[in-house]
Enzyme design. Structure first.
Site, PDB file in Angstrom:
ATOM      1  N   LYS A 223      46.706  50.309  32.052  1.00 43.91           N
ATOM      2  CA  LYS A 223      47.815  50.378  30.939  1.00 43.91           C
ATOM      3  C   LYS A 223      48.449  51.707  31.115  1.00 43.91           C
ATOM      4  O   LYS A 223      48.257  52.703  31.698  1.00 43.91           O
ATOM      5  CB  LYS A 223      47.058  50.315  29.507  1.00 43.91           C
ATOM      6  CG  LYS A 223      46.865  48.909  29.187  1.00 43.91           C
ATOM      7  CD  LYS A 223      46.564  48.740  27.814  1.00 43.91           C
ATOM      8  CE  LYS A 223      46.308  47.228  27.489  1.00 43.91           C
ATOM      9  NZ  LYS A 223      45.395  46.954  26.283  1.00 43.91           N
ATOM     10  N   ARG A 257      37.658  45.068  28.870  1.00 40.53           N
ATOM     11  CA  ARG A 257      38.575  44.000  29.375  1.00 40.53           C
ATOM     12  C   ARG A 257      39.320  44.686  30.421  1.00 40.53           C
ATOM     13  O   ARG A 257      40.149  45.492  30.244  1.00 40.53           O
ATOM     14  CB  ARG A 257      39.621  43.539  28.067  1.00 40.53           C
ATOM     15  CG  ARG A 257      40.386  42.593  28.764  1.00 40.53           C
ATOM     16  CD  ARG A 257      41.423  42.112  27.355  1.00 40.53           C
ATOM     17  NE  ARG A 257      42.604  41.307  27.616  1.00 40.53           N
ATOM     18  CZ  ARG A 257      43.724  41.451  28.416  1.00 40.53           C
ATOM     19  NH1 ARG A 257      43.841  42.675  29.166  1.00 40.53           N
ATOM     20  NH2 ARG A 257      44.288  40.326  28.763  1.00 40.53           N
TER      21      ARG A 257
HETATM   22  N1  HH2 Z   1      45.512  43.783  26.372  1.00 39.71           N
HETATM   23  C1  HH2 Z   1      46.349  43.086  26.808  1.00 39.71           C
HETATM   24  C2  HH2 Z   1      46.475  41.799  26.573  1.00 39.71           C
HETATM   25  N2  HH2 Z   1      45.382  41.151  25.891  1.00 39.71           N
HETATM   26  N3  HH2 Z   1      43.606  41.606  24.322  1.00 39.71           N
HETATM   27  C3  HH2 Z   1      42.656  42.436  23.725  1.00 39.71           C
HETATM   28  N4  HH2 Z   1      41.790  42.059  22.972  1.00 39.71           N
HETATM   29  N5  HH2 Z   1      42.649  43.679  24.058  1.00 39.71           N
HETATM   30  C4  HH2 Z   1      43.626  44.508  25.052  1.00 39.71           C
HETATM   31  O1  HH2 Z   1      43.722  45.584  25.089  1.00 39.71           O
HETATM   32  C5  HH2 Z   1      44.511  43.495  25.465  1.00 39.71           C
HETATM   33  C6  HH2 Z   1      44.485  42.145  25.160  1.00 39.71           C
HETATM   34  C7  HH2 Z   1      47.518  43.457  27.753  1.00 39.71           C
HETATM   35  O2  HH2 Z   1      47.258  43.454  29.118  1.00 39.71           O
HETATM   36  P1  HH2 Z   1      47.449  42.186  30.029  1.00 39.71           P
HETATM   37  O3  HH2 Z   1      46.908  41.021  29.725  1.00 39.71           O
HETATM   38  O4  HH2 Z   1      47.020  42.759  31.261  1.00 39.71           O
HETATM   39  O5  HH2 Z   1      49.110  42.389  30.402  1.00 39.71           O
HETATM   40  P2  HH2 Z   1      50.049  41.296  29.670  1.00 39.71           P
HETATM   41  O6  HH2 Z   1      50.029  41.373  27.943  1.00 39.71           O
HETATM   42  O7  HH2 Z   1      51.524  41.820  30.129  1.00 39.71           O
HETATM   43  O8  HH2 Z   1      49.795  40.030  30.030  1.00 39.71           O
END
Ligand code: HH2
Length: 279
Positions: A223, A257
């Site tokens: 992040k 995660r």
């Molecule tokens: N972070 C992201 C997406 N979903 N869900 C939970 N429960 N907690 C988190 O911290 C969280 C989440 C963001 O990360 P990522 O899926 O890699 O990116 P993007 O939203 O751009 O797909």
């Protein structure tokens, strides 16, 4: 604190921190956008993460990165997601689906998803109704604002107290609708309407959230807060992500995660060895 999470047909022991491996079936996710948009690539990546030791797989078909454009339609989200869920049917670990849309939740559960991970904590109209009758685990995450605008000016008087109160209220509301506590997980939502200092404050005091009585999920992987600390781009934040995951685990997180499963697994093995826990 519950000892086992009910996650669809699985009962997952929470004695050691679990690893949730992320697969983003999107063109625009901040760290892996476009790499797994193709179903076959997403399925292969999920298998690779399971081989590396993922305890769960989280499939997302809509990016929630800061400043993300208007949300994708439920049809498009399902078009990306469902073939991957079908292709992974029968894998050895529970499949979680990262979505805020009730119709996507219903379709995912019908395709065998064992967990719904909602960054909106089931606040959409019809979201609780979409999941209540299933036996899926539910992750309720805190977010201030919406992905489009959440990083413009996040403000709190007391970030830990406010995020805690929000999660407590969402737990109360979802439980009042008839969801058993064994199905629930909470997440303070690192990076979702929070400055670097807010995220650090939540990480420092993460253990306080254990008073909510359900397992805590923490997502720091790659992040931008880690970019602010190290000065490095998303694809060069592995070491920083591992450090944050370990601190979260030491401060009470039960599900981490992460994008980099194998490396996180090794780091947790060292922590478990030091703590004298079973690996
Ligand atoms: N972070 C992201 C997406 N979903 N869900 C939970 N429960 N907690 C988190 O911290 C969280 C989440 C963001 O990360 P990522 O899926 O890699 O990116 P993007 O939203 O751009 O797909």
């Amino acid at each position: 604190m519950i000892a086992q999470l009910q996650c669809g047909r699985y009962r997952i022991a929470l004695a050691r921190p679990l690893i949730m491996g992320v697969v983003n079936i999107t063109p625009d996710s901040f760290s892996d956008g476009g790499r797994f948009l193709d179903s076959a690539a997403a399925i292969a990546h999920a298998h690779a993460l399971i081989d590396q030791g993922a305890d769960l797989i989280d499939l997302g078909a809509e990016s929630s990165r800061p400043g993300a454009a208007a949300s994708v339609s439920a049809e498009e989200e399902q078009r990306r997601l469902l073939p991957v869920l079908r292709g992974l049917r029968g894998v050895s670990v529970p499949l979680s689906v990262d979505t805020v849309k009730p119709e996507v939740m219903r379709a995912a559960l019908a395709e065998g998803a064992s967990m719904i991970n909602d960054i909106n904590a089931l606040r959409a109209e019809g979201a609780v109704a979409a999941v209540v009758a299933s036996d899926a685990a539910l992750c309720l995450m805190h977010m201030q604002g919406t992905p489009g605008t959440m990083q413009q000016n996040p403000r709190y008087d007391d970030v830990v107290a406010e995020v805690f109160a929000y999660l407590q209220e969402r737990l109360r509301s979802v439980r009042a609708a008839g969801v058993a506590p064994e199905r629930l997980v909470v997440d303070p939502g690192f990076g979702f309407g929070k400055t670097l200092e807010h995220n650090l404050e939540l990480l420092r005091h993460l253990r306080r959230f254990n008073a909510l009585g359900v397992p805590l999920l923490a997502g720091w992987s790659r992040k931008s807060s880690l970019g602010k600390i190290t000065g490095k781009p998303a694809d060069d934040r592995l070491a920083a992500s591992i450090a944050a995951a370990l601190i979260a685990a030491q401060n009470g997180a039960r599900i981490l995660r992460v994008h980099d499963v194998g490396a996180t697994r090794d780091a947790l093995a060292v922590l478990a060895a030091v703590q004298g826990e079973e690996k």
